[in-house]
Design an enzyme around this catalytic site. Structure first.
Site, mmCIF file in Angstrom:
data_model
loop_
_atom_site.group_PDB
_atom_site.id
_atom_site.type_symbol
_atom_site.label_atom_id
_atom_site.label_comp_id
_atom_site.label_asym_id
_atom_site.label_seq_id
_atom_site.Cartn_x
_atom_site.Cartn_y
_atom_site.Cartn_z
ATOM 1 N N ASP A 20 4.897 -8.318 10.823
ATOM 2 C CA ASP A 20 3.820 -7.869 10.195
ATOM 3 C C ASP A 20 3.793 -8.370 8.727
ATOM 4 O OD1 ASP A 20 2.119 -6.467 8.797
ATOM 5 O OD2 ASP A 20 2.709 -4.535 9.473
ATOM 6 N N CYS A 27 0.421 5.600 5.710
ATOM 7 C CA CYS A 27 0.446 5.188 7.258
ATOM 8 C C CYS A 27 2.059 4.773 7.571
ATOM 9 C CB CYS A 27 -0.432 3.999 7.434
ATOM 10 S SG CYS A 27 -1.981 4.447 7.524
ATOM 11 N N LYS A 40 -6.414 -7.904 2.393
ATOM 12 C CA LYS A 40 -5.661 -7.716 1.330
ATOM 13 C C LYS A 40 -5.369 -9.057 0.624
ATOM 14 C CE LYS A 40 -3.308 -4.135 4.315
ATOM 15 N NZ LYS A 40 -3.504 -3.121 3.544
ATOM 16 N N HIS A 46 4.738 0.292 9.025
ATOM 17 C CA HIS A 46 3.454 0.755 8.910
ATOM 18 C C HIS A 46 3.088 1.342 10.403
ATOM 19 C CE1 HIS A 46 -1.173 0.833 8.616
ATOM 20 N NE2 HIS A 46 -0.930 0.844 7.190
ATOM 21 N N GLN A 80 1.410 -7.591 4.032
ATOM 22 C CA GLN A 80 1.865 -7.494 2.478
ATOM 23 C C GLN A 80 2.607 -8.626 2.030
ATOM 24 O OE1 GLN A 80 0.487 -5.344 0.718
ATOM 25 N NE2 GLN A 80 -0.002 -3.527 2.286
#
Ligand code: PLP
Length: 416
Positions: free
Chosen positions: A203, A368, A229, A126, A206
């Site tokens: 990261d 993104c 999220k 991303h 998600q």
């Protein structure tokens, strides 16, 4: 995945916690990978702050300020528990994943990275795990290297191994791709990076919402994710870091709350995590995030994963059997939460627009992740994403909506 105390999700009961699903027009919300819905207990916890103990933290010597401070710090403990951080001091509250990664790039990066160093990224990052490293590389003269993906949309691990050398100071990698859904073999990546002496930034935007992430087991150096999220509010995110690293790092932003002493020309800084939380933080949002951590933990992260996998598998098979639809990313068992696709002859924005007319919310665009779009040779994709409140009926509505979009476009192109 199924453990002794595994309970499947009671999706109908869960949906009662989300008033947005009780609206007049039934909503098939398939965009949780962008931002998930917020359940009532999380909103109620923030309301309670505003209604009964609204005040600033860490400074007030009066009851409600002490209560606000206690709740803010409790939230930190809940988040630490969620990812099994050894110490709540290793949880730094930020605005979101993006700010957490920028914090590492500016603070750790500026102090550590030099012109002969290399930073290894992947082509599926991303922008928030790419642009901060580009800026750091431009500032320091360091070089960025990119791990390619295979034709199936998996990380090319052999290529990663080739790129890792004694020059590699950092590997910054997404746990789960927000476009392909690919779940990367994080443990192996971290072990390989550590073997050449590199640090690892994960990261986890998600992954933390979808399955259990254990920072001690992974042995990652930094890990970033966003509250919004994972059923929390916007405006709050998390940076986890190993304590010695956080302690050595210079501050990111200067101002109130992050200092120990201030003189005219020089200051000394507070201990971690206060050193990285300059100014008044997002107090209600942090408290909300703590309750969101409780919410997904009580629902059961294993149960959330099993449920969303069922929806993903069903959607994958439904769309795969439909002529004119191209799916991106690996097989469902190698991914989590998201399904990207294109429909021949229809721009993804038009797909999203037509689905919206039927009460179905999906995302369309480059997500993104422009380097990944270039790699896939597309300008954009449509993306459906699944979370604990979604149902098989939502997936069927997606499928029906796509068939309607295809028919509509077919009619239009023949009437020209
Ligand atoms: N990383 C990944 C994989 C994401 O999916 C996202 C958001 O879509 C981000 C980072 C950025 O999150 P935020 O906008 O909350 O900073």
């Amino acid at each position: 995945m199924h453990t002794a105390n595994f309970h499947p999700l009671d999706v109908e009961a869960i949906r009662q916690d989300f008033p947005i699903f009780a609206g007049e027009q039934p909503l098939a919300f398939l965009d949780s990978a962008a931002s998930a819905q917020t359940p009532q207990p999380v909103v109620a916890a923030m309301d309670t702050y505003y209604d009964t103990y609204r005040s600033n933290i860490h400074r007030g010597v009066y009851r409600i300020s002490e209560e606000a401070t206690a709740q803010y710090e409790r939230a930190r403990e809940k988040v630490a528990k969620l990812i099994n951080a050894p110490n709540a001091r290793q949880i730094v509250f930020t605005r979101n994943t993006t700010e957490a990664i920028n914090l590492v790039a500016y603070s750790w990066g500026s102090a550590t990275i030099g012109k002969d160093d290399e930073i290894v990224l992947t082509v599926m990052e991303h922008h928030s795990n790419l642009v901060p490293w580009q800026i750091l590389a431009q500032r320091t003269g360091a070089t960025l290297r990119f791990v390619e993906i295979t034709d199936e949309g998996l990380l090319n691990f052999a290529h990663l191994r080739e790129l890792l050398t004694e020059k590699t100071k950092l590997v910054a990698v997404t746990h789960v791709s927000n476009v392909l859904g690919t779940v990367n073999p994080l443990q192996s990546i971290i072990d390989a990076a550590h073997a050449v002496g590199a640090k690892v930034v994960v990261d986890a935007a998600q992954s933390v919402p979808h399955f259990r992430v254990d920072v001690q087991q992974l042995n990652c150096d930094f890990l970033a994710f966003s509250g919004h999220k994972m059923c929390g509010p916007t405006g709050i995110g998390v940076l986890y870091g190993k304590l010695p690293l956080l302690e050595e790092m210079p501050p990111f932003l200067g101002g109130g709350s992050m200092i120990r002493t201030v003189e005219r020309d020089v200051s000394t800084y507070a201990d971690v995590p206060a050193k990285f939380e300059a100014g008044t933080p997002s107090i209600a949002e942090a408290i909300g995030l703590g309750h969101a951590a409780d919410y997904i933990t009580q629902a059961g992260l294993e149960a959330i994963h099993v449920h969303t996998q069922q929806l993903l598998q069903h959607a994958h098979h439904r769309l795969k059997e439909t002529q004119g639809i191209t799916l991106y990313g690996p097989e469902p068992h190698q991914k989590a939460g998201v399904l990207s696709f294109n429909v021949a002859g229809i721009h993804p924005h038009d797909i999203a627009g037509i689905l919206d007319m039927h009460g179905i919310a999906i995302r369309a665009g480059h997500h993104c992740a422009q380097p990944l779009m270039q790699k896939l040779d597309v300008i954009a994709t449509a993306r459906a994403s699944f979370y604990l409140y979604n149902t098989l009926e939502d997936v069927e509505r997606l499928y029906d909506g796509l068939r309607k979009a295809q028919k509509l476009m077919h009619r239009r192109s023949h009437s020209r």
